[in-house]
Design a protein around this motif. Sequence first.
Motif, short mmCIF file in Angstrom:
data_model
loop_
_atom_site.label_atom_id
_atom_site.label_comp_id
_atom_site.label_asym_id
_atom_site.label_seq_id
_atom_site.Cartn_x
_atom_site.Cartn_y
_atom_site.Cartn_z
N SER A 33 0.85 -1.19 0.00
CA SER A 33 0.00 0.00 0.00
C SER A 33 0.89 1.24 0.00
N PRO A 34 0.40 2.37 -0.50
CA PRO A 34 1.21 3.58 -0.58
C PRO A 34 1.34 4.31 0.75
N ASN A 35 0.63 3.85 1.79
CA ASN A 35 0.60 4.58 3.05
C ASN A 35 1.17 3.73 4.19
N TYR A 38 2.43 0.54 5.25
CA TYR A 38 2.81 -0.14 4.01
C TYR A 38 2.46 -1.62 4.04
N GLY A 102 -3.60 4.31 -3.99
CA GLY A 102 -3.49 5.71 -3.64
C GLY A 102 -4.09 6.70 -4.61
N GLN A 332 -0.77 11.50 -0.40
CA GLN A 332 -0.30 10.68 0.70
C GLN A 332 1.10 10.23 0.29
N ARG A 333 1.58 9.12 0.78
CA ARG A 333 2.92 8.67 0.39
C ARG A 333 2.98 8.51 -1.13
N ASP A 334 3.94 9.17 -1.70
CA ASP A 334 4.12 9.13 -3.15
C ASP A 334 4.59 7.74 -3.56
N LEU A 335 3.91 7.15 -4.53
CA LEU A 335 4.26 5.80 -4.95
C LEU A 335 5.68 5.71 -5.49
#
Length: 486
Positions: A33-35, A38, A102, A332-335
């Motif tokens: 997951s991107p967040n 993970y 994401g 959110q967290r950049d892939l």
Amino acid sequence: MTRPPVRSISNLVPNIISGKEVASAKLQIPVLSPNAPYETLHHYTSFPVSPESISELSSIVQSGFKTWSNTSETERIKIFTRAIELLQQRRHELIESQLEIGMPMWFAGFNVDGFIGQVQEYINMLGNSSSTSIIPSAETDLAMAVRSPIGPVLSISPWNAPVLLAGRSIMAPLAAGCSVIVKPAEKSPKCAYLLVKCFLDAGVPGNVLQLVNVKPQENAVFIDKLLGTGVIRKLNFTGSTLVGKSIAATAGSHLVPCLLELGGKNASIVCPDADIDQAVGKITWSGWSHKGQICMSTDVAYIHESVYDEFKSKLVTVAREIAQDPDYLIPQRDLVGTTKVVNLIEDALNKGASLTFGEFSKQEIESSGIIKPIILENVIKGMELYDQESFGPVFSIEKYSNINQVIDKINHSPYGLKSAIWSRNVFEAIKLAKQIETGGVHINNSTVHDEPTVPHGGLKSSGIGRFNSRWGIDDFTVVKSITVNQ
């Protein structure tokens, strides 16, 4: 927003070879997951890059080409029409496969609906075009130019718009009559799997369409070995310019032509007579939507000096309003990681650029993994951001007085994907558009513009060739001359 229920599928995304799902317990790669924290979303099974497997794959796709190229357009249209029905039925599942990596809801829906529109447009082209033209000849009784499918195709697509981009990489060569090997991005294998299943379930023969997942560290070897068989007649790749150049070099060593849709350093020009309110809203949206992770995102806006202060004032007001929407603007967290974007912003600020909107703290970004939307000013030559695509939620504004100098700047850029012009004088804007060296120029609209009926692609380091409609079909055909004497 409540998300619709979807059908559950296996936690292991398989390869699909000859219509059969093939999975190996020994070759499972996790998709995270991107967040944070993970979590593992699912796994995909990697294709074994061995001489035996490459040989088998090439034999299958070669036989598939014979099958599909001899399938009538009427039959292909029936299959594609059924594919649209299945895409519509499985729309929620396709959307969900993008949300989990994401993607904002609006863009996930656009991906699915946009691809359905592309399939319909290719159906329209098959039903209303001719592949044969009669041409003048002084030496023969009859001369014809015939468009034929080029042969088996290797299609490679990215993660940032996985349904639309993987879908077009499948549909365009299929529409032309080619067999296809699909190699999706390792961050979005489920999206490609669902698409391939739709086409196979719609009636595309098993030897015509293959899904192959490859370990990231084996991508280069896989491509080289597959092209080395001599079976693949064209490669299409959508992704970064850096990777695209490497793939093109490999393809060139095997004399395999490419269709490349790569990065962009996309510019908007705001003329003195522009509708400022409209331009401000669209440019801000174009720079920040989907976290700036669209190849067509606006990177720089050139504003005429006579309206610069008004534009800047309204820009900050609009930015404050829409930057609060976390659903589709704040990443959110950049892939692909935040390091590149952070370094580009830091370099620009250290060399004299200033923040027009937003805050920048390298420590906070590295701690949270979140880059909030930013607008910069005074980005000049010598700063890395001046020439490089950020692929993040950041764009810059620049004052100009001479439109010809602006056009020269755009044309001297190594990129050439999209640009936009904002002016009430449409005819003058069209004259300017003809001078700009980009694959698409959009007057009074966003640089983020792609629709099924309009050719899409870039120039220079932004790519080669075109997707969509008859241009997309033509890119996967070759022209053959046939002459007849009695």
